[in-house]
Design an enzyme around this catalytic site. Sequence first.
Site, PDB file in Angstrom:
ATOM      1  N   LYS A  33       0.847  -1.202   0.000  1.00  0.00           N
ATOM      2  CA  LYS A  33       0.000   0.000   0.000  1.00  0.00           C
ATOM      3  C   LYS A  33       0.884   1.254   0.000  1.00  0.00           C
ATOM      4  CE  LYS A  33      -0.365  -0.193   5.048  1.00  0.00           C
ATOM      5  NZ  LYS A  33      -1.206  -0.639   6.176  1.00  0.00           N
ATOM      6  N   TYR A 250      18.296  29.265   7.409  1.00  0.00           N
ATOM      7  CA  TYR A 250      17.067  29.907   7.899  1.00  0.00           C
ATOM      8  C   TYR A 250      17.022  29.902   9.423  1.00  0.00           C
ATOM      9  CZ  TYR A 250      14.889  29.903   3.253  1.00  0.00           C
ATOM     10  OH  TYR A 250      14.577  30.123   1.937  1.00  0.00           O
TER      11      TYR A 250
HETATM   12  C1  LIG Z   1      -0.417  -1.659   6.836  1.00  0.00           C
HETATM   13  C2  LIG Z   1      -0.958  -2.918   7.389  1.00  0.00           C
HETATM   14  C3  LIG Z   1      -0.123  -4.013   7.643  1.00  0.00           C
HETATM   15  C4  LIG Z   1       1.382  -3.939   7.530  1.00  0.00           C
HETATM   16  O1  LIG Z   1       1.877  -3.367   8.722  1.00  0.00           O
HETATM   17  P1  LIG Z   1       3.451  -3.270   9.009  1.00  0.00           P
HETATM   18  O2  LIG Z   1       3.528  -2.731  10.387  1.00  0.00           O
HETATM   19  O3  LIG Z   1       4.006  -2.333   8.006  1.00  0.00           O
HETATM   20  O4  LIG Z   1       3.970  -4.640   8.859  1.00  0.00           O
HETATM   21  C5  LIG Z   1      -0.715  -5.197   8.054  1.00  0.00           C
HETATM   22  N1  LIG Z   1      -2.051  -5.287   8.235  1.00  0.00           N
HETATM   23  C6  LIG Z   1      -2.876  -4.248   8.041  1.00  0.00           C
HETATM   24  C7  LIG Z   1      -4.332  -4.403   8.284  1.00  0.00           C
HETATM   25  C8  LIG Z   1      -2.369  -3.020   7.625  1.00  0.00           C
HETATM   26  O5  LIG Z   1      -3.189  -1.979   7.449  1.00  0.00           O
END
Ligand SMILES: *Cc1c(COP(=O)(O)O)cnc(C)c1O
Length: 353
Positions: A33, A250
């Site tokens: 994702k 800055y």
């Molecule tokens: C994003 C997500 C994961 C992965 O989590 P990590 O901490 O990056 O391993 C797993 N399960 C769900 C439901 C998620 O939303």
Amino acid sequence: MRPARALIDLAALRHNYRLARRRHGSRALAVVKANAYGHGAVRCARALAGEADGFAVAFLEEALELRAAGIVGPILLLEGVFEAAELDEAAAHGLWLVVHHEAQLRMLETTPLAAPIDVWLKLNTGMNRAGFLPDAVEAAWRRLRACGKVGEIALMTHFARADEPQVIATAEQIARFDAATARLPGARSLANSAAILGWPQARRDWARPGILLYGASPLADADGGLQPVMTLESAVMAVREIAPGEALGYGGRFVAERPIRVGLVALGYADGYPRTLPDGTPVSIDGAPARLIGRVSMDMLTVDLSALPGAGIGSRVELWGKEVAVNRVAQAAGTIAYELLCNVKRVRFEYCG
Ligand SMILES: *Cc1c(COP(=O)(O)O)cnc(C)c1O
């Protein structure tokens, strides 16, 4: 050409996926994702396509991007759908659907579908963000079965505190999940990255590794053999000396206490390197440890070259990667590696391995 780039090591990505799968001992959905946590979803999914059991993304558009790029394996929508109109498209593309709320269940019941869809029914076992409460899950499962549009039904939950091995919350979530699902058939999935590494009791039919695929451990202490996938780097484009008492950049945040040789680096917060980073944040220059000094600007930042007489224009500066752990930079910024990796933009992406 501006030297700022993100180098993505796809061999390291495959190594980390294999490690996750081996640790968990069964199948694993590679979580890609948010553009694979900023690494490039299509490139990462293609690199894993030969061995990943499937992929997980947040929502339909992310999955369609992978399908359009030729990814044919299972893809799970972790947030499910937002409106009924998405259901038919998800089914037509063979996507798997999380159902985590009454409104999503209702959509599925009331929308005609050309093909059945596989569902991952999500339980809220204590995170209180998404999912059916334990005492509502059997009824939800029966409605899914009864609606006639669902193929397989898997059962899942998500941990709030799996990155804290000494905290009891994860064990409680596991116990609630097991109790609530004891009478239901179907595959189970509990473990995110932190649970894969730290909670053997959470191992079930499917793991869902995200951050560990990209080589950043979610646990404070160990990297556990993970290999960093992204190297964010640029180069020194100018050098100047400032005298004691002179301020840099800055806000004049950094003031020299002795003569300082300042390297100007072509990378800034518009590329995703946080402006909040303090003086002293570790960087690596031509492979040697060095530090950020002065406030990060939009397109540039400044580093201390005083201890590196050999460094100058053209010297390679690593902001994070194989030499500077992204977790160290995240800690300095008061955030987590996830956020830093997701936010990289504008730089050139180059892939190897
Ligand atoms: C994003 C997500 C994961 C992965 O989590 P990590 O901490 O990056 O391993 C797993 N399960 C769900 C439901 C998620 O939303």
